[in-house]
Every structure is written in C-alpha cells, then in structure tokens.
Write a protein that holds these residues in place. Structure first.
Motif, PDB file in Angstrom:
ATOM      1  N   UNK A 179      48.448  36.225  35.856  1.00 12.79           N
ATOM      2  CA  UNK A 179      47.560  35.402  36.674  1.00 12.79           C
ATOM      3  C   UNK A 179      47.636  35.754  38.150  1.00 12.79           C
ATOM      4  N   UNK A 180      48.850  35.993  38.643  1.00 16.18           N
ATOM      5  CA  UNK A 180      49.006  36.306  40.062  1.00 16.18           C
ATOM      6  C   UNK A 180      48.388  37.661  40.394  1.00 16.18           C
ATOM      7  N   UNK A 181      48.559  38.633  39.507  1.00 16.37           N
ATOM      8  CA  UNK A 181      47.951  39.946  39.719  1.00 16.37           C
ATOM      9  C   UNK A 181      46.429  39.822  39.759  1.00 16.37           C
ATOM     10  N   UNK A 182      45.876  39.004  38.868  1.00 15.41           N
ATOM     11  CA  UNK A 182      44.427  38.790  38.864  1.00 15.41           C
ATOM     12  C   UNK A 182      43.979  38.125  40.166  1.00 15.41           C
ATOM     13  N   UNK A 183      44.748  37.162  40.655  1.00 13.35           N
ATOM     14  CA  UNK A 183      44.395  36.520  41.928  1.00 13.35           C
ATOM     15  C   UNK A 183      44.362  37.528  43.078  1.00 13.35           C
ATOM     16  N   UNK A 184      45.349  38.400  43.127  1.00 15.61           N
ATOM     17  CA  UNK A 184      45.378  39.418  44.181  1.00 15.61           C
ATOM     18  C   UNK A 184      44.194  40.370  44.019  1.00 15.61           C
ATOM     19  N   UNK A 185      43.848  40.716  42.776  1.00 17.32           N
ATOM     20  CA  UNK A 185      42.693  41.570  42.517  1.00 17.32           C
ATOM     21  C   UNK A 185      41.404  40.882  42.975  1.00 17.32           C
ATOM     22  N   UNK A 186      41.238  39.625  42.617  1.00 17.70           N
ATOM     23  CA  UNK A 186      40.047  38.876  43.033  1.00 17.70           C
ATOM     24  C   UNK A 186      39.943  38.782  44.557  1.00 17.70           C
ATOM     25  N   UNK A 187      41.096  38.610  45.204  1.00 16.17           N
ATOM     26  CA  UNK A 187      41.088  38.559  46.669  1.00 16.17           C
ATOM     27  C   UNK A 187      40.653  39.895  47.253  1.00 16.17           C
ATOM     28  N   UNK A 188      41.192  40.988  46.714  1.00 15.27           N
ATOM     29  CA  UNK A 188      40.837  42.324  47.211  1.00 15.27           C
ATOM     30  C   UNK A 188      39.348  42.584  47.036  1.00 15.27           C
ATOM     31  N   UNK A 189      38.791  42.184  45.903  1.00 18.68           N
ATOM     32  CA  UNK A 189      37.366  42.387  45.655  1.00 18.68           C
ATOM     33  C   UNK A 189      36.526  41.517  46.590  1.00 18.68           C
ATOM     34  N   UNK A 190      36.897  40.248  46.713  1.00 15.66           N
ATOM     35  CA  UNK A 190      36.116  39.319  47.536  1.00 15.66           C
ATOM     36  C   UNK A 190      36.105  39.707  49.011  1.00 15.66           C
TER      37      UNK A 190
END
Length: 191
Positions: free
Chosen positions: A119-130
C-alpha cells in the motif's frame, strides 16, 4: 520540507543498526538493544501511518484511499507483532525463553502485514504520477522493502532507500502549499 515524512524511514534505519548491534552476540534479544530497537521501529510504524493518511489527504483520489486503507491494515499487523516482540522479551532470560513465550501470544494479524509495504509503495507511486516528478521514488521504496524481505540485516540500507524515496513527497511545494493571489492582490494559501 515535511520532516514527519523523513523521520519514519530514518527510524527504520536506526532500528536496523540497533538490531545489528543486538545480534553481535549471535542472538537477537532479550535485552536493552532489543527493547530500544523495537521502540524505534514502533515509532517508525506510527509515523508511516501518519504519512499514509497525509498522502491520501494530499492526493484525494479513490486509489489513494484504497492504498491508504491497505497500508493502515498492514501497519496494524506490524504494530501488533512489534508489541508481541516486546512483551515476550520482558523478563525473559534468553532467546530460548522468548521463543517459548511466543506461543502465549498468537499473531493472527500477521497475514495482513504485507499490505503495509504494498500500500505504501502504491501511495508513493500515485504521488509521483500526480505531481509528475520523482518517478524513481516508488522504485526506491520497492527495493527498500524487498531488501528487508531478503535479509533483516539489510534494514539500515532499506531505511535509507525509503528515506531517499520519501524526499520528493516531503517537499512543501505541491499546489496545496503554494500561496496564491486573490482579487485584492493579497496572498493566501491555495487549497
């Protein structure tokens, strides 16, 4: 810079160093190093919970909400395990006695623990994309968590990798923090 984003991975690295020192005698726990290390790790886990919730607030998307929920469920499992590790160590004469005490403290939440790093890795990925920046950041987080799975002695390295990956998200320069000018020319915080 949001220092609260940098403290948890730093504490993971510190826990890793204390864990290495604890193992110099060939055994991990019980004793002061075991307790200090686990307290550092417990604080780090609580810090990651804060970061996950704050990232969710900043991203404001359904995928971020789902990733945050998964992260928090996984963190609850990790916190439970750390508390059990601390409980079995209090008053134990040696590692063998600790191992016997684990039978008195089941960890039924343990299967949910992987939800935290995923979940945390996905959050960091979503932040990088956004925010269209630091696309390398999710890769660093993932490598950090994989390092922990490969060998717990890599915790200091993992903490530093996750620390590096957290720097872009820790910056205050996203849209919500930028002041904007209103009709009267005065600056106010944008939302």
């Amino acid at each position: 810079m949001r220092m609260t984003y940098l403290a948890p991975p730093f504490l993971v690295a510190a826990y890793g160093v204390v864990r290495l020192v604890d193992g110099l005698d060939g055994s991990h726990g019980p004793g002061p190093a075991w307790i200090i290390g686990h307290v550092l790790f417990l604080i780090a886990l609580l810090g990651f919970a804060y970061v996950a919730v704050d990232l969710c607030r900043r991203l404001r998307t359904i995928p971020a909400l789902l990733a945050t929920i998964g992260t928090l469920i996984g963190l609850v499992a990790f916190v439970h395990t750390v508390v059990v590790d601390l409980l079995v160590s209090f008053g134990a004469a040696d590692r063998a006695e600790m191992n016997l005490r684990y039978a008195d403290h089941p960890t039924p939440l343990e299967p949910a623990a992987p939800l935290y790093p995923v979940g945390f890795t996905i959050l960091i990925l979503l932040f990088a994309i956004a925010h269209r920046r630091a696309y390398w950041s999710p890769a660093l987080v993932l490598v950090g968590y994989v390092a922990i799975v490969v060998n717990l002695d890599l915790l200091p390295l993992a903490g530093l990798l996750i620390l590096g990956a957290s720097i872009p998200a820790a910056r205050e320069d996203d849209e919500e923090a930028r002041p904007t000018k209103g009709r009267n020319g005065r600056q106010h915080a944008g939302i």
